[in-house]
Enzyme design. Structure first.
Site, PDB file in Angstrom:
ATOM      1  N   GLU A 180       0.980  -1.229   0.108  1.00 15.82           N
ATOM      2  CA  GLU A 180      -0.032  -0.073   0.011  1.00 15.82           C
ATOM      3  C   GLU A 180       0.918   1.074   0.165  1.00 15.82           C
ATOM      4  O   GLU A 180       2.017   1.289   0.526  1.00 15.82           O
ATOM      5  CB  GLU A 180      -0.883   0.053   1.282  1.00 15.82           C
ATOM      6  CG  GLU A 180      -2.120   1.250   1.327  1.00 15.82           C
ATOM      7  CD  GLU A 180      -2.841   1.332   2.442  1.00 15.82           C
ATOM      8  OE1 GLU A 180      -3.850   1.887   2.327  1.00 15.82           O
ATOM      9  OE2 GLU A 180      -2.672   0.250   3.302  1.00 15.82           O
TER      10      GLU A 180
ATOM     11  N   LYS B 286     -10.725   1.663  -1.864  1.00 13.28           N
ATOM     12  CA  LYS B 286     -10.932   1.133  -0.559  1.00 13.28           C
ATOM     13  C   LYS B 286     -12.293   1.629  -0.044  1.00 13.28           C
ATOM     14  O   LYS B 286     -12.661   2.545   0.037  1.00 13.28           O
ATOM     15  CB  LYS B 286      -9.699   1.977   0.276  1.00 13.28           C
ATOM     16  CG  LYS B 286      -9.584   1.442   1.739  1.00 13.28           C
ATOM     17  CD  LYS B 286      -8.663   2.095   2.591  1.00 13.28           C
ATOM     18  CE  LYS B 286      -8.661   1.785   3.874  1.00 13.28           C
ATOM     19  NZ  LYS B 286      -7.532   2.053   4.711  1.00 13.28           N
TER      20      LYS B 286
ATOM     21  N   CYS C  84      -6.450  -2.756   3.114  1.00 11.89           N
ATOM     22  CA  CYS C  84      -6.047  -2.343   4.583  1.00 11.89           C
ATOM     23  C   CYS C  84      -7.252  -2.671   5.392  1.00 11.89           C
ATOM     24  O   CYS C  84      -7.564  -3.885   5.864  1.00 11.89           O
ATOM     25  CB  CYS C  84      -5.609  -1.054   4.732  1.00 11.89           C
ATOM     26  SG  CYS C  84      -4.536  -0.796   6.454  1.00 11.89           S
TER      27      CYS C  84
END
Length: 262
Positions: free
Chosen positions: A33, A98, A139
């Site tokens: 990331e 995300k 994440c």
């Protein structure tokens, strides 16, 4: 993977690592990331931006699938933390924005408001490479079991999560979440830890790892030093599902996880 404030150097490092992985026999390469630079600067469009062009070219030159970590995407007036996937011919295979933004306040330890910087995506993202369906998250997405269950329902055998956990949360949740999501959904899970800057204090949790459908860690890096190169046996997915038939015995007459249209 090492990180520095120079985005040009970071891109060059990423391309170099893609080719090195190919030379070692890799067919799919996953980057960290925010490997390129901090995601609060230098926004770019997908697929025309600088990082996108570099990853597309590297994937085509090396002949591998590249899961491009994350980059700061601009789409009109909206900003996203985005993972792009490039097929072995350099074409854009998938894009995941995300979904779950990291807003957290632990007194005297860490405060973070990702929602003040970027917008949330609203799509479950999967793609197929070499006949294998693969799911993507970024994440904090891994903390939400419903999202992972929907990817499993879609037929995914592998999930990939480029991630950058804080030291406070990562040490507690990183391994537990990776192993739990793999075991409860009976698939492979790859956690790709953050790039790091060797010249500054290391404040992100590393430990990239690959977890099999039994929840067993098959490979792990120490603070993200080096590269994991592992063969993935997808026969294990069916083996686990036959021996532990929880998917076939779910009480869908009582409960179910249903995807809403966007």
């Amino acid at each position: 993977m090492l990180w520095c404030p120079d985005k040009t150097k970071n891109l060059a490092t990423a391309v170099k690592e893609i080719h090195k992985a190919k030379q070692r026999g890799a067919q799919l390469v996953a980057l960290p990331e925010c490997y390129k630079y901090e995601h609060n600067i230098d926004w770019e469009e997908v697929p025309s931006g600088e990082a996108c062009r570099a990853l597309s070219e590297a994937a085509a030159e090396a002949g591998v699938c590249v899961v491009g970590g994350t980059l700061p995407e601009r789409d009109g007036s909206a900003l996203y933390n985005t993972c792009t996937v490039w097929d072995s011919d350099g074409s854009l295979l998938a894009r995941h924005r995300k979904m779950h933004l990291y807003d957290i306040d632990i007194p005297n330890k860490v405060t973070h408001r990702e929602s003040e910087l970027v917008s949330a995506g609203d799509q479950i993202t999967t793609f197929v490479f070499n006949g294998v369906k693969i799911g993507l998250g970024i994440c904090f997405d891994i903390c939400f079991p419903e999202m992972v269950e929907l990817m499993a329902q879609d037929g995914c055998s592998l999930l990939i999560f480029p991630s950058d956990f804080h030291m406070v949360t990562g040490s507690r949740y990183w391994e537990a979440l990776g192993r739990t999501r793999a075991f409860e959904n009976q698939l492979w899970v790859a956690l790709v830890g953050p790039a790091r800057d060797p010249d500054t204090e290391y404040k992100s949790w590393g430990h990239s790892m690959l977890v099999d459908p039994w929840g067993t860690i098959k490979a792990e890096l120490d603070e993200n030093v080096g590269t994991i190169l592992e063969d993935i046996d997808f026969n294990v997915v069916e083996e686990v599902r036959k021996q532990w038939p929880v998917r076939a015995q779910r009480r869908t007459d009582v409960y179910n996880t249903v995807r809403k249209s966007s």
